[in-house]
Design a protein around this motif. Structure first.
Motif, PDB file in Angstrom:
ATOM      1  N   ALA A  27       0.829  -1.212   0.000  1.00  0.00           N
ATOM      2  CA  ALA A  27       0.000   0.000   0.000  1.00  0.00           C
ATOM      3  C   ALA A  27       0.857   1.253   0.000  1.00  0.00           C
ATOM      4  CB  ALA A  27      -0.947  -0.013   1.204  1.00  0.00           C
ATOM      5  N   THR A  68      -6.407  -3.580   1.329  1.00  0.00           N
ATOM      6  CA  THR A  68      -5.253  -2.846   0.794  1.00  0.00           C
ATOM      7  C   THR A  68      -5.643  -1.835  -0.272  1.00  0.00           C
ATOM      8  OG1 THR A  68      -3.853  -4.765   1.254  1.00  0.00           O
ATOM      9  CG2 THR A  68      -2.973  -3.096  -0.257  1.00  0.00           C
ATOM     10  N   GLU A  69      -6.387  -2.260  -1.275  1.00  0.00           N
ATOM     11  CA  GLU A  69      -6.752  -1.342  -2.375  1.00  0.00           C
ATOM     12  C   GLU A  69      -7.622  -0.197  -1.870  1.00  0.00           C
ATOM     13  OE1 GLU A  69      -5.298  -1.353  -5.333  1.00  0.00           O
ATOM     14  OE2 GLU A  69      -4.169  -3.078  -4.580  1.00  0.00           O
ATOM     15  N   GLN A  70      -8.499  -0.490  -0.937  1.00  0.00           N
ATOM     16  CA  GLN A  70      -9.351   0.559  -0.353  1.00  0.00           C
ATOM     17  C   GLN A  70      -8.504   1.586   0.400  1.00  0.00           C
ATOM     18  OE1 GLN A  70     -12.482  -1.010   2.115  1.00  0.00           O
ATOM     19  NE2 GLN A  70     -13.343   1.006   2.527  1.00  0.00           N
ATOM     20  N   GLN A 118      -6.670   3.781  -2.103  1.00  0.00           N
ATOM     21  CA  GLN A 118      -7.609   4.746  -2.686  1.00  0.00           C
ATOM     22  C   GLN A 118      -7.916   5.866  -1.692  1.00  0.00           C
ATOM     23  OE1 GLN A 118     -11.380   3.085  -3.857  1.00  0.00           O
ATOM     24  NE2 GLN A 118     -11.857   4.828  -5.182  1.00  0.00           N
ATOM     25  N   GLN A 151       2.327   1.871  -3.372  1.00  0.00           N
ATOM     26  CA  GLN A 151       1.372   2.121  -4.456  1.00  0.00           C
ATOM     27  C   GLN A 151       0.635   3.454  -4.315  1.00  0.00           C
ATOM     28  OE1 GLN A 151       1.237   0.271  -7.264  1.00  0.00           O
ATOM     29  NE2 GLN A 151       2.997  -0.662  -6.260  1.00  0.00           N
TER      30      GLN A 151
END
Length: 198
Positions: free
Chosen positions: A47, A170-172, A175, A50
């Motif tokens: 995270a 992780t993606e949340q 974002q 990214q």
């Protein structure tokens, strides 16, 4: 020979710091019966790297590393040539001259290795300076999301041998980080600071 990519070597340090931060957040949560416990995971290291800030930090580190690596490669090539030259002349040089040249070559090799270690330390320090604030902000976002969504525990994904895909936040988190940290969603900082004097 000088090893490559000290940037990637220092990531276990980043991962340990991030895991400790996530685990400490998890332990700070109030005790709840196991049947009611909501658990999720975040791959903190992934995270961090990214996020937009993490990508910029990697670019800065790569630029610094590439410059240093070119210097090290040039010196290493020079020493390799010197070694080959010593080997070629070993039959014609006197024992004293050969010994002196070998000692000089070994001294330069030790100096190169010392420079490599120093560069590696410099890169680790720079990585900490660049990623420390990102990790701190990310931990605040993880805490806000945990509070908002009712998670009692959010662990670093690297610490869990198995995790169902639907428990991975992780993606949340990436974002939320890239869109300002989710302060409005969690009723956090922006709402609290709205009435503050400017």
């Amino acid at each position: 020979m000088v090893a490559r990519s000290p940037v990637h070597r220092s990531t276990p340090l980043l991962a340990r710091i991030a895991r400790a931060a996530v685990v400490s957040l998890a332990l700070a949560a109030p005790g709840v019966a196991a049947a009611e416990t909501r658990i999720a995971v975040v791959d903190v290291q992934h995270a961090v790297m990214q996020t937009e800030d993490g990508i910029r930090a990697q670019a800065t580190l790569k630029k610094l590393f590439d410059r240093r690596q070119q210097e090290l490669d040039a010196k290493q090539t020079e020493l390799q040539r010197a070694r080959e030259d010593i080997e070629k002349q070993s039959r014609v040089l006197s024992r004293e001259s050969l010994q002196k040249r070998m000692e000089d070559w070994q001294r330069q090799m030790v100096e190169l290795q010392t420079v490599f270690v120093d560069y590696n330390k410099e890169l680790q320090k720079k990585q900490g300076e660049l990623t420390g604030p990102i990790i701190k902000k990310m931990m605040l976002i993880v805490a806000r999301l945990a509070k908002k969504s009712g998670y009692e525990v959010i662990l670093d994904k690297q610490a869990a041998p198995y995790v169902r895909a639907d428990l991975d936040l992780t993606e949340q988190i990436i974002q939320l980080y890239n869109t300002g940290g989710g302060e409005d969603d969690a009723g956090g900082d922006k709402a609290e600071n709205k009435d503050a004097p400017k």
